[in-house]
Structure formats: structure tokens, C-alpha cells
Design a protein around this motif. Structure first.
Motif, PDB file in Angstrom:
ATOM      1  N   UNK A   1      13.141  -3.213  -4.206  1.00  0.00           N
ATOM      2  CA  UNK A   1      12.345  -3.964  -3.240  1.00  0.00           C
ATOM      3  C   UNK A   1      11.171  -4.612  -3.964  1.00  0.00           C
ATOM      4  N   UNK A   2      10.440  -5.436  -3.242  1.00  0.00           N
ATOM      5  CA  UNK A   2       9.160  -5.941  -3.751  1.00  0.00           C
ATOM      6  C   UNK A   2       8.176  -4.784  -3.782  1.00  0.00           C
ATOM      7  N   UNK A   3       7.089  -4.938  -4.548  1.00  0.00           N
ATOM      8  CA  UNK A   3       6.047  -3.914  -4.616  1.00  0.00           C
ATOM      9  C   UNK A   3       5.287  -3.874  -3.297  1.00  0.00           C
ATOM     10  N   UNK A   4       5.076  -2.665  -2.786  1.00  0.00           N
ATOM     11  CA  UNK A   4       4.422  -2.468  -1.492  1.00  0.00           C
ATOM     12  C   UNK A   4       3.329  -1.415  -1.598  1.00  0.00           C
ATOM     13  N   UNK A   5       2.232  -1.588  -0.858  1.00  0.00           N
ATOM     14  CA  UNK A   5       1.215  -0.538  -0.786  1.00  0.00           C
ATOM     15  C   UNK A   5       1.594   0.477   0.290  1.00  0.00           C
ATOM     16  N   UNK A   6       0.985   1.662   0.274  1.00  0.00           N
ATOM     17  CA  UNK A   6       1.157   2.574   1.405  1.00  0.00           C
ATOM     18  C   UNK A   6       0.527   1.948   2.650  1.00  0.00           C
TER      19      UNK A   6
ATOM     20  N   UNK B   1      -3.660   6.594  -1.302  1.00  0.00           N
ATOM     21  CA  UNK B   1      -3.117   6.518  -2.665  1.00  0.00           C
ATOM     22  C   UNK B   1      -3.281   5.100  -3.173  1.00  0.00           C
ATOM     23  N   UNK B   2      -3.788   4.977  -4.392  1.00  0.00           N
ATOM     24  CA  UNK B   2      -3.978   3.633  -4.933  1.00  0.00           C
ATOM     25  C   UNK B   2      -2.679   3.140  -5.558  1.00  0.00           C
ATOM     26  N   UNK B   3      -2.568   1.849  -5.655  1.00  0.00           N
ATOM     27  CA  UNK B   3      -1.410   1.261  -6.297  1.00  0.00           C
ATOM     28  C   UNK B   3      -0.363   0.774  -5.324  1.00  0.00           C
ATOM     29  N   UNK B   4       0.671   0.233  -5.917  1.00  0.00           N
ATOM     30  CA  UNK B   4       1.793  -0.297  -5.153  1.00  0.00           C
ATOM     31  C   UNK B   4       3.047   0.413  -5.638  1.00  0.00           C
ATOM     32  N   UNK B   5       4.055   0.415  -4.769  1.00  0.00           N
ATOM     33  CA  UNK B   5       5.269   1.163  -5.048  1.00  0.00           C
ATOM     34  C   UNK B   5       6.496   0.288  -4.790  1.00  0.00           C
ATOM     35  N   UNK B   6       7.578   0.612  -5.471  1.00  0.00           N
ATOM     36  CA  UNK B   6       8.842  -0.116  -5.355  1.00  0.00           C
ATOM     37  C   UNK B   6       9.920   0.871  -4.943  1.00  0.00           C
ATOM     38  N   UNK B   7      10.714   0.506  -3.958  1.00  0.00           N
ATOM     39  CA  UNK B   7      11.885   1.302  -3.597  1.00  0.00           C
ATOM     40  C   UNK B   7      13.042   0.881  -4.482  1.00  0.00           C
ATOM     41  N   UNK B   8      13.704   1.846  -5.080  1.00  0.00           N
ATOM     42  CA  UNK B   8      14.908   1.551  -5.842  1.00  0.00           C
ATOM     43  C   UNK B   8      16.077   2.224  -5.133  1.00  0.00           C
TER      44      UNK B   8
ATOM     45  N   UNK C   1       4.868   0.665  -9.112  1.00  0.00           N
ATOM     46  CA  UNK C   1       5.157  -0.746  -9.384  1.00  0.00           C
ATOM     47  C   UNK C   1       4.697  -1.163 -10.774  1.00  0.00           C
ATOM     48  N   UNK C   2       3.558  -0.664 -11.233  1.00  0.00           N
ATOM     49  CA  UNK C   2       3.019  -1.099 -12.522  1.00  0.00           C
ATOM     50  C   UNK C   2       3.778  -0.536 -13.714  1.00  0.00           C
ATOM     51  N   UNK C   3       4.197   0.720 -13.619  1.00  0.00           N
ATOM     52  CA  UNK C   3       4.818   1.376 -14.771  1.00  0.00           C
ATOM     53  C   UNK C   3       6.328   1.522 -14.657  1.00  0.00           C
TER      54      UNK C   3
END
Length: 148
Positions: A130-135, A112-119, A70-72
Motif C-alpha cells: 500500500x501507500x505509506x499511511x500514518x496511524x 506513534x510517529x512515522x508512517x507505515x506500509x501494508x504488505x 515506511x522509511x526503513x
């Protein structure tokens, strides 16, 4: 042979993506089956490659799915890189929505740290995020399995 499914629905959300396609993947990313809802409030139909006419939920063809940091915006993983071609298209008309699932080979672990986005890419290869989501934590994953 490619089949076409036309999907209907009538739910509306206040917050929409700029192109009108909203991907709702819940509150976190589970380690196994990922249920999601795609809503189309844009001006034109959008179609996604899926496996077979069975659904909802429809199984998305995974070559169209990437998981991004999500951040990068960097690609964390292409989900299930080696997959068979899709056999159908799920078409979502303006104002409609439909349920889908993704069955990834790998997802971020709960630690895992951070948030992730589905594309997701539609059949015209336009990206929708999608919106940013954590595991999901273990408790989140248990709750998600209970909803399936």
C-alpha cells in the motif's frame, strides 16, 4: 478443501503499483478493523487467501499481511501471527477490484510517529504494498467507524 471466488468490478485509478495491483487502505491505519480495496490492473489474475465465501468484504488470512515502517522497510509487526488456515481464495481478474478487511491484533497507536506500509502477499507469495499511511487519530478512527 479450498474454494475459489472470482470477483468483478470496474473502477480504475490513475496511479498504479508497478505490478498493477493497487492496495487502497484509506487515509490512515485504524486500531481495529482495517477495510481496504484491492484493484488489479495487471495482466494476470491475482488471488488472496480469505476466510469463507461471505463477502464482500472478504476477510484476509492474516499470515499474508505485514506492517512495515515506511522509511526503513523493516517489519513493525506480522499481523495476527497465529491464525487458522484460510478456506477460500479470492481471485481478482485484470481490470477488477474487491473489498477486503483485516482484523489485526495490534496496530500503531495514534501517538506513534512515522508512517507505515501494508504488505500483502498473494497465494503465490508475491508482495503487494500500500501507500505509506500514518496511524489514525481519534477523529480519524471515529470517521472510519462511521463508514463501516
Amino acid at each position: 478443501m479450498l474454494g475459489v471466488l472470482t470477483l468483478a468490478g470496474c473502477r480504475h485509478l490513475a496511479a498504479l503499483a508497478p505490478d498493477g495491483v493497487l492496495i487502497d487502505a484509506g487515509d490512515c491505519l485504524p486500531a481495529r478493523v482495517l477495510p481496504l480495496t484491492i484493484r488489479n490492473s495487471g495482466p494476470r489474475a491475482v488471488a488472496f487467501a480469505v476466510y469463507g465465501p461471505d463477502g464482500p468484504p472478504w476477510r484476509l488470512q492474516p499470515d499474508q499481511v505485514a506492517l512495515l515502517h515506511a522509511d526503513t522497510g523493516a517489519v513493525w509487526s506480522r499481523l495476527l501471527e497465529h491464525s487458522r488456515p484460510a478456506s477460500f481464495e479470492a481471485v481478482i481478474e485484470p481490470g477488477d477490484g474487491a473489498a477486503f478487511i483485516i482484523e489485526p491484533a495490534a496496530m500503531p497507536a495514534a501517538d506513534d510517529s512515522g508512517r507505515f506500509v501494508l504488505e500483502l502477499r498473494d497465494i503465490a507469495w508475491r508482495p503487494h504494498r500500500s501507500a505509506a499511511l500514518p496511524p489514525c487519530t481519534t477523529a480519524d478512527a471515529d470517521a472510519a467507524r462511521a463508514r463501516e
